[in-house]
Design a protein around this motif. Structure first.
Motif, PDB file in Angstrom:
ATOM      1  N   LEU A 332       0.836  -1.197   0.000  1.00 18.75           N
ATOM      2  CA  LEU A 332       0.000   0.000   0.000  1.00 18.75           C
ATOM      3  C   LEU A 332       0.876   1.253   0.000  1.00 18.75           C
ATOM      4  O   LEU A 332       0.519   2.279  -0.555  1.00 18.75           O
ATOM      5  CB  LEU A 332      -0.902   0.028   1.230  1.00 18.75           C
ATOM      6  N   GLY A 335       1.600   2.467  -3.159  1.00 13.47           N
ATOM      7  CA  GLY A 335       0.427   2.819  -3.953  1.00 13.47           C
ATOM      8  C   GLY A 335      -0.181   1.634  -4.677  1.00 13.47           C
ATOM      9  O   GLY A 335      -1.075   1.803  -5.495  1.00 13.47           O
ATOM     10  N   LYS A 336       0.306   0.425  -4.385  1.00  8.88           N
ATOM     11  CA  LYS A 336      -0.249  -0.762  -5.055  1.00  8.88           C
ATOM     12  C   LYS A 336      -1.663  -1.023  -4.548  1.00  8.88           C
ATOM     13  O   LYS A 336      -1.975  -0.789  -3.387  1.00  8.88           O
ATOM     14  CB  LYS A 336       0.628  -1.981  -4.793  1.00  8.88           C
ATOM     15  N   GLU A 337      -2.482  -1.542  -5.409  1.00  7.94           N
ATOM     16  CA  GLU A 337      -3.881  -1.788  -5.086  1.00  7.94           C
ATOM     17  C   GLU A 337      -3.983  -3.169  -4.439  1.00  7.94           C
ATOM     18  O   GLU A 337      -4.330  -4.146  -5.088  1.00  7.94           O
ATOM     19  CB  GLU A 337      -4.694  -1.731  -6.376  1.00  7.94           C
ATOM     20  N   GLU A 352      -7.977  -0.970   8.377  1.00  4.14           N
ATOM     21  CA  GLU A 352      -7.460   0.144   7.586  1.00  4.14           C
ATOM     22  C   GLU A 352      -7.527   1.396   8.448  1.00  4.14           C
ATOM     23  O   GLU A 352      -8.563   1.736   8.988  1.00  4.14           O
ATOM     24  CB  GLU A 352      -8.315   0.344   6.339  1.00  4.14           C
ATOM     25  N   PHE A 354      -6.788   5.379   8.326  1.00  2.00           N
ATOM     26  CA  PHE A 354      -6.493   6.490   7.433  1.00  2.00           C
ATOM     27  C   PHE A 354      -6.126   7.709   8.254  1.00  2.00           C
ATOM     28  O   PHE A 354      -6.815   8.053   9.211  1.00  2.00           O
ATOM     29  CB  PHE A 354      -7.704   6.786   6.556  1.00  2.00           C
ATOM     30  N   GLN A 356      -5.887  11.608   8.227  1.00  2.82           N
ATOM     31  CA  GLN A 356      -6.289  12.804   7.484  1.00  2.82           C
ATOM     32  C   GLN A 356      -5.084  13.738   7.360  1.00  2.82           C
ATOM     33  O   GLN A 356      -4.937  14.425   6.355  1.00  2.82           O
ATOM     34  CB  GLN A 356      -7.449  13.486   8.232  1.00  2.82           C
ATOM     35  N   TYR A 359      -2.769  12.062   4.897  1.00  4.31           N
ATOM     36  CA  TYR A 359      -3.635  11.558   3.821  1.00  4.31           C
ATOM     37  C   TYR A 359      -3.143  10.201   3.309  1.00  4.31           C
ATOM     38  O   TYR A 359      -3.137   9.918   2.131  1.00  4.31           O
ATOM     39  CB  TYR A 359      -3.748  12.562   2.668  1.00  4.31           C
ATOM     40  N   GLU A 360      -2.698   9.391   4.253  1.00  4.13           N
ATOM     41  CA  GLU A 360      -2.205   8.064   3.882  1.00  4.13           C
ATOM     42  C   GLU A 360      -2.985   6.988   4.622  1.00  4.13           C
ATOM     43  O   GLU A 360      -3.443   7.202   5.743  1.00  4.13           O
ATOM     44  CB  GLU A 360      -0.716   7.934   4.204  1.00  4.13           C
ATOM     45  N   LEU A 361      -3.075   5.848   3.975  1.00  8.66           N
ATOM     46  CA  LEU A 361      -3.774   4.719   4.572  1.00  8.66           C
ATOM     47  C   LEU A 361      -2.753   3.662   4.986  1.00  8.66           C
ATOM     48  O   LEU A 361      -1.811   3.380   4.251  1.00  8.66           O
ATOM     49  CB  LEU A 361      -4.747   4.117   3.570  1.00  8.66           C
TER      50      LEU A 361
ATOM     51  N   ARG B 240     -12.533   2.581   0.126  1.00  6.33           N
ATOM     52  CA  ARG B 240     -11.578   3.689   0.014  1.00  6.33           C
ATOM     53  C   ARG B 240     -11.810   4.472  -1.282  1.00  6.33           C
ATOM     54  O   ARG B 240     -12.078   3.886  -2.319  1.00  6.33           O
ATOM     55  CB  ARG B 240     -10.154   3.133   0.007  1.00  6.33           C
ATOM     56  N   GLN B 276      -4.684   5.524  -1.907  1.00  8.01           N
ATOM     57  CA  GLN B 276      -5.682   4.686  -1.236  1.00  8.01           C
ATOM     58  C   GLN B 276      -6.849   5.534  -0.756  1.00  8.01           C
ATOM     59  O   GLN B 276      -7.986   5.248  -1.019  1.00  8.01           O
ATOM     60  CB  GLN B 276      -5.054   3.919  -0.078  1.00  8.01           C
ATOM     61  N   GLY B 277      -6.541   6.617  -0.064  1.00  6.85           N
ATOM     62  CA  GLY B 277      -7.587   7.542   0.358  1.00  6.85           C
ATOM     63  C   GLY B 277      -8.424   7.028   1.509  1.00  6.85           C
ATOM     64  O   GLY B 277      -8.270   5.891   1.951  1.00  6.85           O
ATOM     65  N   PRO B 278      -9.313   7.888   1.997  1.00  2.25           N
ATOM     66  CA  PRO B 278     -10.150   7.498   3.140  1.00  2.25           C
ATOM     67  C   PRO B 278     -11.341   6.656   2.677  1.00  2.25           C
ATOM     68  O   PRO B 278     -11.718   6.682   1.513  1.00  2.25           O
ATOM     69  CB  PRO B 278     -10.644   8.846   3.674  1.00  2.25           C
ATOM     70  N   GLN B 279     -11.897   5.930   3.632  1.00  3.62           N
ATOM     71  CA  GLN B 279     -13.111   5.189   3.321  1.00  3.62           C
ATOM     72  C   GLN B 279     -14.290   6.148   3.336  1.00  3.62           C
ATOM     73  O   GLN B 279     -14.342   7.064   4.144  1.00  3.62           O
ATOM     74  CB  GLN B 279     -13.348   4.117   4.370  1.00  3.62           C
ATOM     75  N   VAL B 291     -13.483  14.586  -0.378  1.00  2.28           N
ATOM     76  CA  VAL B 291     -12.324  13.787  -0.774  1.00  2.28           C
ATOM     77  C   VAL B 291     -11.612  14.445  -1.945  1.00  2.28           C
ATOM     78  O   VAL B 291     -10.383  14.542  -1.970  1.00  2.28           O
ATOM     79  CB  VAL B 291     -12.748  12.344  -1.126  1.00  2.28           C
TER      80      VAL B 291
END
Lengths: 392, 446
Positions: A332, A335-337, A352, A354, A356, A359-361, B240, B276-279, B291
């Motif tokens: 992740l 940036g891999k899905e 997961e 996240f 804010q 801005y990373e998961l 996400r 990835q971003g937030p859910q 977002v």
């Protein structure tokens, strides 16, 4: 009296039957059945784990038999004795009773071990011949692997010993035999009638010997296990329900049952030379599979209770270890899905998180949900997950 | 003058007036074209203005202009929609495709998700191409363009990455060559129903609200908008939401430790960076707005970090995706649901219409996709395809990938054409005939 020739014929027939059983029974059935006969294992296990399992009950008739008649197990039941006796007879030149000069090591070993069992650490239980034989029979079954063959090492050593010094093991060294002697001595000392047959040790002072043996065993074993454990995280993983490491090393018969019975093959015999006391004890390796939620065989079949037999529900709740994610190796981050760990975990332990701010998961492990089953380890394409031991 | 009228309207609306209620603008009127006053070519189909009654905004009843009448209507011009339109058109149906943006390819292009994942079964035994037929034809044509694709071809051990502009160009070219009627800038908003059967859709556009009537509708909207409008049961998801961007001027070598420079693209020095971003709830406009704004800020912040690294001073932000990376929103409650457990247990389906490649959590063997996963349980004349097919919350992470979208798109288009040809509902389509048609169109079904 049966003629010697016919007795030899009988012996050959029994050995052939034994070989047949080995060939046709699954490995785990053998490693279950044989140690279940040993009253030495049963008593040590009962004292050490304070649990009554079906193994305890299986050995109860044998225990009564051995109490009634000195060395009844050796004379009538011991499959290992039959094999070793045959090996001794293969010698052309008779050496006579060379063992007579050797002290009764088995007698003291039995007392020492049972003494240790009182403090949950039966140190010499591994010498029980039923466990050694079960290891050999289970390890010799296909598919062969160096790890499983290692369980046959004890058997090979005993065979070699019996070829060189016939009857030495059975008469002097075997703790299972020694335990029966103790039992017979205790009975004799309790009985008003003097025993007709001669005892290997004198009848007098039985209580003193027993208390001395048990005391030494308990003290030595107690000192042995009180050595503080090192870094817990770096310790090998054990099967779910396994008792804590110092006790496990003592209680484990090295019969290989858990290794042979594990459907995913994740239980391996420890081959770490840096931990000689733990050699051949079960450790986990998640590289080829993980601990299935549908299986609790290793504990249910463990003849010594080194791995506690647990119901599926309780086994699944038992913590093997905790999975840890190396964030730098997590895909992740690149940036891999990837959702491999999240998808694989049946306990929803991978969460997961996240931020804010950045801005990373990230994926993190919920420690209260993870039982260390290792499913995510192999699933992770980035090899970012390892399971670390949570206790010694 | 239009601007004055709108201003008047807004003022009147503010006063709560009902005066505008009956006003229609269906007549052609004069508009400016440069300095010349000409007659408007198309009449607007906006209908009478809304009004407020008892504090509630009311839209008056009105007639919607029938814009097209067709055999197969494909809603959404993403990967699944384009492949579906091509498959249906090639099978002989008249096809209309309505796309909300000005380009084709959806998340593959406008979303800048450039890697075509799960086209092959990749294992230690080798690489077997699973996506053949129309999907592979598209990839092969993209690959023929200069800087069109990388990692494509028989020798590749990785999934292909394509250039978004080349992809948009090729998709449009193929649709036009096939004779698909393309409608861009149309946002589908509602369904036209007759009991349980869908008859067409309404979409909003600069020309107002328009209707398309069709024998079969394929929902390739990704969000299952048509499914929902038609009353087909669906499952809402929270997943996400990311926003992909591309960086330019990235040096080929250097110490990029700790920096996320994303993946290579066919254009030298250009890399695409996933997020990835937030859910969040991808069907909630406030979430989407938040977002979009936050993610753009985050992208600039990261860019600054990259530019501060020696050797990377000249890296620049090439573009940010014009479409948010929505991963899951709605999935169909279908005749058959794809589940991870079924894949693990190697469940066999009688109606396999596609074999997907291996992926992260579907290792070493293919993933069969049954026709039932495209079929709603109740609504007739409707098919789901792409991201919104029936899949559990684990398998949707597979069905949303581009290669599986190609497969479900191909199956949906072929099935829609057969249903239109035979005058039946998709659920009555003979799966043997469907499989035969797919194989005829080059699909690989084992």
């Amino acid at each position: 009296m049966i003629a010697p020739r016919r007795r030899n014929l009988g012996r050959l027939l029994v050995l052939a039957a034994l070989a047949g059983i080995v060939a046709f029974l699954p490995a785990r059935a053998l490693s279950l059945a044989i140690p279940a006969l040993s009253p030495f294992v049963a008593v040590s296990t009962l004292l050490a784990t304070r649990r009554i399992g079906w193994f305890t009950l299986c050995a109860l008739p044998v225990l009564i038999l051995a109490y009634r008649r000195r060395r009844a197990f050796c004379l009538h039941l011991c499959p290992m004795g039959l094999v070793l006796d045959t090996c001794g007879r293969l010698r052309r030149r008779k050496v006579g009773a060379a063992y007579a000069r050797v002290p009764a090591f088995g007698y003291w070993a039995a007392l020492f071990t049972i003494g240790g069992a009182l403090v949950a650490c039966p140190l010499l239980l591994t010498l029980d011949p039923t466990g050694i034989l079960a290891g050999a029979l289970g390890g010799a079954q296909p598919p062969l692997s160096p790890g499983r063959l290692a369980y046959a090492g004890g058997f090979a050593a005993l065979v070699a010993l019996s070829m060189a010094f016939p009857a030495l093991w059975c008469r002097r060294l075997c703790p299972l035999g020694g335990a029966q002697d103790v039992l017979a001595d205790v009975r004799a000392s309790l009985s008003r009638r003097p025993e007709r047959k001669c005892a290997p040790l004198e009848r007098r002072g039985v209580a003193r010997r027993v208390f001395l043996g048990l005391g030494i065993g308990a003290t030595a074993s107690g000192l042995g296990v009180s050595v503080p454990a090192g870094d817990v995280g770096g310790m090998p993983l054990r099967p779910p329900g396994a008792i804590d490491a110092p006790f496990l090393k003592a209680l484990c018969l090295r019969c290989g049952h858990c290794v042979n019975t594990c459907p995913t093959g994740i239980i391996r015999p420890s081959a770490s030379l840096s931990d000689p006391a733990g050699l051949l004890t079960p450790i986990l390796d998640f590289s080829q599979g993980h601990c299935l939620d549908s299986c609790n065989r290793c504990g249910l079949g463990c003849p010594s209770g080194a791995i506690t037999g647990l119901s599926l529900e309780r086994k699944n709740a038992a913590v093997i270890g905790l999975a840890a994610i190396d964030q730098n190796a997590c895909l992740l981050r690149e940036g891999k899905e990837c959702v491999a760990c999240i998808t694989t975990c049946e306990r929803q332990a991978v969460e997961e998180v996240f931020s804010q701010e950045s801005y990373e998961l990230r994926v993190t492990m919920n420690e209260s949900r993870c039982n260390g089953c290792g499913a995510c380890v192999r699933a992770c394409p980035g090899h970012a997950i390892t399971v670390k031991a949570a206790r010694p | 003058m239009r601007s004055i009228r709108r201003r008047d309207f807004l003022r009147l609306l503010g006063l709560g007036s009902l005066a505008m209620g009956g006003m229609g603008r269906s007549m052609a009127q004069a508009i400016h074209e440069g300095s010349k006053v000409v007659d408007a070519i198309t009449a607007s189909s906006r209908g009478a203005a809304a009004f407020i009654r008892d504090g509630k905004v009311i839209q008056p009843e009105r007639e919607i202009r029938l814009f097209r009448e067709t055999d197969v209507l494909v809603v959404g011009g993403g990967t699944a929609g384009v492949v579906a339109a091509l498959a249906a058109r090639r099978a002989g149906a008249r096809v209309t495709l309505v796309e909300r943006y000005g380009c084709l390819g959806g998340l593959w292009t406008a979303g800048l998700v450039l890697i075509v994942l799960a086209t092959h079964v990749r294992s230690s035994a080798g690489h077997t191409k699973m996506v053949r037929g129309i999907g592979d034809e598209i990839l092969a044509r993209i690959d023929q363009c200069k800087h069109g694709a990388i990692d494509y071809g028989p020798d590749s051990t990785h999934d292909a990455t394509t250039d978004p502009e080349v992809t948009k160009y090729i998709l449009a070219a193929m649709l036009r060559e096939a004779g698909v009627d393309i409608v861009l800038h149309g946002w589908v908003t509602n369904a036209i129903m007759a009991d349980n059967a869908i008859q067409g859709v309404l979409f909003e556009s600069k020309s107002g609200c328009l209707a398309v009537q069709a024998k079969v509708v394929v929902d390739a909207s990704g969000d299952g908008d048509v499914l929902d409008a038609a009353g087909a049961e669906s499952v809402p998801h929270v997943h996400r939401i990311g926003l992909v961007h591309r960086l330019g001027g990235v040096p080929a070598t250097g110490d990029a430790k700790g920096l996320n420079l994303g993946g290579a693209t066919p254009v030298p020095g250009v890399r695409w960076v996933n997020m990835q971003g937030p859910q969040g709830d991808c069907l909630d406009i406030e979430t989407l707005t938040a977002v979009e704004l936050d993610a753009r800020e985050a992208i600039w912040k990261r860019l600054k970090e990259i530019q501060e690294r020696p050797g990377y001073e000249n890296v620049f932000l090439l573009d940010v995706a014009s479409q948010l990376g929505v991963r899951a929103s709605r999935t169909l409650v279908g005749a058959t649901e794809l589940t991870l457990a079924d894949w693990e247990n190697q469940r066999e389906y009688p109606d396999v219409v596609g074999l997907g490649g291996s992926y992260d959590f579907l290792r070493d063997r293919c993933c069969p996709i049954p026709y039932g996963s495209l079929l709603p349980q109740r609504v007739d004349n409707l098919l789901a395809t792409g991201r919104c097919v029936a899949a559990d919350n684990k398998m949707l992470n597979y069905t949303r990938l581009i290669a599986p979208c190609m497969l479900t798109g191909h199956a949906a288009g072929a099935a829609a054409a057969l249903a239109a040809r035979n005058g039946c509902s998709p659920r009555q389509v003979d799966t043997t005939a469907l499989r035969a048609l797919l194989i005829e169109q080059g699909a690989y079904l084992g």
